[in-house]
Scaffold this motif. Structure first.
Motif, PDB file in Angstrom:
ATOM      1  N   THR B 230      40.443 -12.802  56.660  1.00 34.86           N
ATOM      2  CA  THR B 230      40.084 -13.180  58.031  1.00 34.86           C
ATOM      3  C   THR B 230      38.641 -13.692  58.037  1.00 34.86           C
ATOM      4  O   THR B 230      38.340 -14.668  57.378  1.00 34.86           O
ATOM      5  CB  THR B 230      40.331 -11.988  58.982  1.00 34.86           C
ATOM      6  N   ARG B 231      37.759 -13.035  58.813  1.00 31.02           N
ATOM      7  CA  ARG B 231      36.359 -13.486  58.866  1.00 31.02           C
ATOM      8  C   ARG B 231      35.780 -13.589  57.457  1.00 31.02           C
ATOM      9  O   ARG B 231      35.941 -12.692  56.658  1.00 31.02           O
ATOM     10  CB  ARG B 231      35.507 -12.484  59.650  1.00 31.02           C
ATOM     11  N   GLY B 232      35.074 -14.662  57.192  1.00 31.00           N
ATOM     12  CA  GLY B 232      34.500 -14.842  55.861  1.00 31.00           C
ATOM     13  C   GLY B 232      35.425 -15.628  54.943  1.00 31.00           C
ATOM     14  O   GLY B 232      34.999 -16.117  53.910  1.00 31.00           O
ATOM     15  N   GLY B 233      36.707 -15.715  55.315  1.00 29.70           N
ATOM     16  CA  GLY B 233      37.649 -16.558  54.603  1.00 29.70           C
ATOM     17  C   GLY B 233      38.095 -16.028  53.256  1.00 29.70           C
ATOM     18  O   GLY B 233      37.744 -14.911  52.844  1.00 29.70           O
ATOM     19  N   LEU B 234      38.870 -16.864  52.567  1.00 28.83           N
ATOM     20  CA  LEU B 234      39.450 -16.489  51.275  1.00 28.83           C
ATOM     21  C   LEU B 234      38.371 -16.098  50.262  1.00 28.83           C
ATOM     22  O   LEU B 234      38.516 -15.113  49.529  1.00 28.83           O
ATOM     23  CB  LEU B 234      40.272 -17.669  50.733  1.00 28.83           C
ATOM     24  N   ALA B 235      37.268 -16.850  50.232  1.00 30.29           N
ATOM     25  CA  ALA B 235      36.227 -16.580  49.232  1.00 30.29           C
ATOM     26  C   ALA B 235      35.642 -15.186  49.422  1.00 30.29           C
ATOM     27  O   ALA B 235      35.484 -14.429  48.455  1.00 30.29           O
ATOM     28  CB  ALA B 235      35.127 -17.638  49.312  1.00 30.29           C
TER      29      ALA B 235
END
Lengths: 345, 345
Positions: B230-235
């Motif tokens: 979610t927040r911050g994405g896949l990375a």
């Protein structure tokens, strides 16, 4: 000098979010479940309470938006822990685990946040519960008022508990664990900047120990209803119980304990203490034959010293709360209508 | 014409609070636990999942402050249900019960509130969970931005589940359930008023069914980590898993599915899709010998049709995420630093 303020990036889910979690939440709420830092806490039901696995859970939530954030007797953090511990306790549960969801306004001082988090940690320890999972969101300046906190809680309900709002029966006795109006009038006088000769103080307290004492003392099935009279006050709670149980409730006005300072503040502001919020009191409705024992148990507990028998359940006027005044008059009291004071909790 | 707006008195705990609960929450979230209307919901663990009593619970919370409230593919209510269902699912739990805490701004339109509540009810039904307890607070105009929702959730964790962020092992395979960046770029383009030829849509979805399929298909112990990026994405998610597991993660950039419209919007706004939030995707790290089966299982599910194997866990560079680009270069990718977009969820 942004180091001492909440930034939007503290809510990004990225680096600063992680720093915030480590610096405040992991440090102060320190417990093995929280330290896993997974998307949810995984909690072990074996050995958490008794030799056998529990069959019933209690689950509750409240958001806290109180203003001011700090007040005599407490703060938003203490309130957020006590409120949910108390809601769980009112179903006869042993509260064990809390979640904490923070909505922070950009610019909130980190020192204030830490003071609140420490207060939550201290209160959780006092109540014997763990804050095992959480979340932080940050909104832009002006989109929230400094800090809002949501707590949800999970407790285990012993098998033999049957406490519910619809279990009041005619002839049951109504007990109150202490004085009313302390929390609400403390917040109100803080907000209005009023000074009284004897200072007011919120009654904010975790009531799970008091409930545990009652459950340990009273024979199974004799404690019929438990409620904490928060927003809407004692009157709203008793009307709810009367309605849910389809029974009448009669209360002796002179038997309801109210501190002089609270009574004075209420008179000054034109409020009825019966409608003012409490955060550390409970109403218990018990079988008549156990009323004396329940009173004695309450009075032996630090949060029940001023407990009193305030009335009884009747078959007459089902669904209604009737107050007998000192002069012998009887009047029907309704739930709170309108808003007495926003953001009391 | 105040009938169609939230008033401060709706948060009083008194008469209008009760009306609101009856009119919206009891009506749309209709279930026996909620209907008790006690301070907490009492939930029966017997027969809720299997013949034996559960030993482990999952417990999670998130607050939702997304802006705008309504967006292509979802709204704050759908998000609030999916987000907590997904957090529970990522520990291998079967989500069963949710709480809902509402913070409403004075003046919020009741029609919007109802639309959000209906969306929560529909999503809960789709996910097979019940909203069993709740709370409503109202703050004065200007002290919040229309509506914030907190959900907490409780799920049961089957005995043989051992999924955690620290269980990734060298040679494990990293799978992703579909395209990335759809949610974040939908919110961002809505906020910026950008138009694209192929419209963006949030991927917001409950993932418990997809997780149940994986658990039913894969041999016990072979599904090591589950996370929803979610927040911050896949990375950010992959860096967290690498750090927690003290292992390296290598991802093939070209293997990560990204929709053309999302890629275009990211390029236009100078963002890396790897850091953009998702609300209906999961990362699974599985034992290498089960990777093909896991991929097949994901692709057979409505929320995993575009699943892909995107990389593997390595013994090299522990705690680091390394991206192999299409041109064969390798670069270290960090978690999101700074705030990309406030109020994405």
């Amino acid at each position: 000098m942004n180091d001492d303020k909440i930034l939007l990036a503290h809510g990004s889910g990225g680096k600063l979010s992680h720093d915030l979690v480590d610096r405040f939440f992991v440090r102060h709420f320190d417990n093995p479940s929280l330290l896993q830092l997974d998307d949810s806490a995984v909690l072990d039901l074996t050995g958490s309470q008794s030799a056998t696995l529990p069959r019933k859970l209690a689950f509750s939530t409240d958001s806290y938006v109180v203003s001011p954030l700090f007040f005599p007797g407490g703060d938003i953090g203490k309130l957020a822990v006590c409120g949910t511990v108390n809601d769980l306790s009112m179903s006869g549960a042993h509260p064990l685990w809390l979640s904490a969801g923070f909505i922070l306004e950009e610019g909130l001082s980190l020192a204030e946040l830490e003071r609140i988090v420490v207060s939550m940690a201290v209160t959780a320890k006092k109540a014997g519960v763990q804050i095992v999972t959480g979340d932080t969101k940050v909104v832009d300046r002006g989109s929230a008022d400094r800090i809002f906190i949501n707590t949800a809680g999970v407790g285990l309900v012993p098998d033999d508990i049957e406490i519910a709002g619809d279990r009041a029966r005619p002839d049951d006795v109504v007990l109150l664990s202490g004085t009313i109006g302390d929390h609400g009038m403390t917040i109100m006088t803080q907000r209005e900047g009023l000074q009284f000769s004897s200072p007011l103080q919120s009654d904010c307290a975790p009531l799970n120990g008091l409930v545990a004492s009652l459950l340990a003392t009273l024979p199974p099935g004799t404690l019929h209803c438990l409620r904490d009279p928060t927003r809407g006050g004692l009157a709203t709670t008793l009307v709810e119980l009367a309605e849910r149980s389809a029974a009448g409730i009669e209360v002796e006005e002179s038997a309801v304990p109210v501190r002089e300072a609270v009574r004075g503040a209420c008179e000054l502001l034109g409020l009825d203490p019966l409608h003012v919020a409490n955060e550390g009191k409970l109403v218990a409705i018990v079988a008549a034959e156990e009323a004396a024992r329940a009173l004695e148990t309450m009075r032996a507990h630090e949060y029940g010293r001023e407990a009193a028998i305030i009335g009884q359940v009747t078959a007459a006027h089902p669904g209604r709360l009737v107050l007998r005044t000192a002069l012998g008059a009887r009047r029907i009291v309704d739930m709170l209508v309108g808003e007495q004071l926003p953001r009391i909790c």
